[in-house]
Design a protein around this motif. Structure first.
Motif, PDB file in Angstrom:
ATOM      1  N   ALA A  85       0.392  -1.606   0.071  1.00  0.00           N
ATOM      2  CA  ALA A  85       0.286  -0.174  -0.204  1.00  0.00           C
ATOM      3  C   ALA A  85       0.874   1.028  -0.355  1.00  0.00           C
ATOM      4  O   ALA A  85       0.562   2.180  -0.759  1.00  0.00           O
ATOM      5  CB  ALA A  85      -1.051   0.000   1.059  1.00  0.00           C
ATOM      6  N   ALA A  86       2.285   0.855   0.687  1.00  0.00           N
ATOM      7  CA  ALA A  86       3.011   2.140   0.923  1.00  0.00           C
ATOM      8  C   ALA A  86       3.522   2.604  -0.802  1.00  0.00           C
ATOM      9  O   ALA A  86       3.413   3.433  -1.066  1.00  0.00           O
ATOM     10  CB  ALA A  86       3.713   2.003   1.393  1.00  0.00           C
ATOM     11  N   LEU A  87       3.809   1.709  -0.459  1.00  0.00           N
ATOM     12  CA  LEU A  87       4.444   1.127  -2.311  1.00  0.00           C
ATOM     13  C   LEU A  87       3.624   2.026  -3.085  1.00  0.00           C
ATOM     14  O   LEU A  87       3.562   3.056  -4.221  1.00  0.00           O
ATOM     15  CB  LEU A  87       5.008  -0.014  -2.996  1.00  0.00           C
ATOM     16  CG  LEU A  87       5.836   0.123  -4.467  1.00  0.00           C
ATOM     17  CD1 LEU A  87       6.930   0.700  -4.105  1.00  0.00           C
ATOM     18  CD2 LEU A  87       6.042  -1.427  -4.587  1.00  0.00           C
ATOM     19  N   ALA A  88       2.382   1.810  -2.921  1.00  0.00           N
ATOM     20  CA  ALA A  88       1.351   1.688  -3.984  1.00  0.00           C
ATOM     21  C   ALA A  88       0.910   3.696  -4.625  1.00  0.00           C
ATOM     22  O   ALA A  88       0.362   4.085  -5.373  1.00  0.00           O
ATOM     23  CB  ALA A  88      -0.054   1.553  -4.097  1.00  0.00           C
ATOM     24  N   ALA A  89       1.361   3.911  -3.668  1.00  0.00           N
ATOM     25  CA  ALA A  89       1.046   5.618  -2.864  1.00  0.00           C
ATOM     26  C   ALA A  89       2.399   6.573  -3.920  1.00  0.00           C
ATOM     27  O   ALA A  89       2.483   7.434  -3.819  1.00  0.00           O
ATOM     28  CB  ALA A  89       1.032   6.186  -1.418  1.00  0.00           C
ATOM     29  N   LEU A  90       3.632   5.513  -4.330  1.00  0.00           N
ATOM     30  CA  LEU A  90       4.493   5.974  -4.780  1.00  0.00           C
ATOM     31  C   LEU A  90       4.476   6.284  -6.223  1.00  0.00           C
ATOM     32  O   LEU A  90       5.477   6.806  -7.027  1.00  0.00           O
ATOM     33  CB  LEU A  90       5.590   6.341  -4.251  1.00  0.00           C
ATOM     34  CG  LEU A  90       5.609   5.860  -2.798  1.00  0.00           C
ATOM     35  CD1 LEU A  90       7.551   5.350  -2.542  1.00  0.00           C
ATOM     36  CD2 LEU A  90       6.346   7.747  -1.825  1.00  0.00           C
ATOM     37  N   LEU A  91       3.767   4.884  -6.301  1.00  0.00           N
ATOM     38  CA  LEU A  91       3.934   4.433  -8.072  1.00  0.00           C
ATOM     39  C   LEU A  91       2.402   4.811  -9.094  1.00  0.00           C
ATOM     40  O   LEU A  91       1.854   4.931  -8.208  1.00  0.00           O
ATOM     41  CB  LEU A  91       4.467   3.177  -8.213  1.00  0.00           C
ATOM     42  CG  LEU A  91       5.428   2.815  -7.993  1.00  0.00           C
ATOM     43  CD1 LEU A  91       5.593   0.631  -7.981  1.00  0.00           C
ATOM     44  CD2 LEU A  91       6.915   3.607  -8.867  1.00  0.00           C
TER      45      LEU A  91
END
Length: 244
Positions: free
Chosen positions: A213-219
């Protein structure tokens, strides 16, 4: 176990096709109402099923010593659960970007469930004849490769092929995994084992999903979905830490 999963897969063949049709005709609300009615009916049947197992008090004191014995099972279940939840949530979003039709997706899922049903029977037969750990390892490798390759799908034929192959390989993985679970559960106090087993699943899944989820906020959305699909496939390899 193979036969049980074959029978349950029959509903997975009919359900997605009917569900896709209902959503396209009646929308989410109408489909949700029918689903609720079916769930209530199934719950009533389940509540009337007699309890066959022996009921005994839950033993909290046995859990620390049990945890020291079964921690590999908890870790394996954590990664299995993470793989299952992530693939089940992310892959449908990915393919809906390619095929924005509920009815078409329902038909694809029905065909995939049929392939999975055949794989359940084959996997159950092989699990009776060969070592469960060896089958689990090879099926996990095949599933990881197929699951990762799904990101290359770009139209209806490739999505269909990827979904069918993924369903079949996932079915092969599930039977030896479930067999090991029931074997280990029967060797311990069942209720306590299941509580610890699911605690491992919840903890590792929460960490993994939180990281994605944290990665999805960046990509961008498409890149985030691709990463999640590949990671979920690779996570299945870690379930092989489970005990023999």
């Amino acid at each position: 176990m193979g036969y049980i999963n074959v029978l349950s897969s029959a509903t997975s063949i009919i359900g997605p096709a009917i569900g896709g049709y209902f959503i396209s005709q009646a929308g989410f609300l109408g489909t949700a109402v029918w689903t609720f009615v079916l769930i209530v009916g199934a719950a009533l049947v389940l509540l009337r099923t007699p309890e066959a197992s022996h009921i005994r008090p839950f033993q909290w004191r046995s859990m620390p010593s049990m945890l020291r014995r079964i921690w590999p099972d908890l870790v394996g279940n954590g990664f299995f659960n993470f793989q299952f939840i992530t693939a089940g949530a992310v892959w449908p979003l990915f393919i809906f970007l390619i095929i924005p039709s509920y009815f078409s997706l329902g038909l694809i899922q029905a065909a995939s469930a049929f392939a999975g049903m055949i794989a359940f029977h084959a996997s159950g037969t092989l699990t009776d004849k060969f070592r469960n750990k060896a089958l689990l390892l090879w099926s996990s490798i095949v599933y990881a490769l197929i699951a990762s390759a799904r990101v290359l799908a770009y139209n209806i034929p490739t999505v269909s092929a990827a979904n069918i192959a993924s369903s079949a390989s996932g079915s092969f993985q599930l039977i030896p995994w479930s067999t090991l679970f029931y074997k280990h559960m029967d060797e311990e106090h069942r209720a306590e084992y299941c509580v610890l087993f699911e605690m491992g699943a919840a903890l590792i899944s929460a960490i993994g999903i939180g990281a994605l989820a944290a990665l999805a906020a960046l990509l961008p959305m498409h890149q985030a979905l691709v990463v999640a699909i590949v990671v979920s496939g690779a996570a299945g390899l870690a379930i092989n830490v489970v005990r023999k």
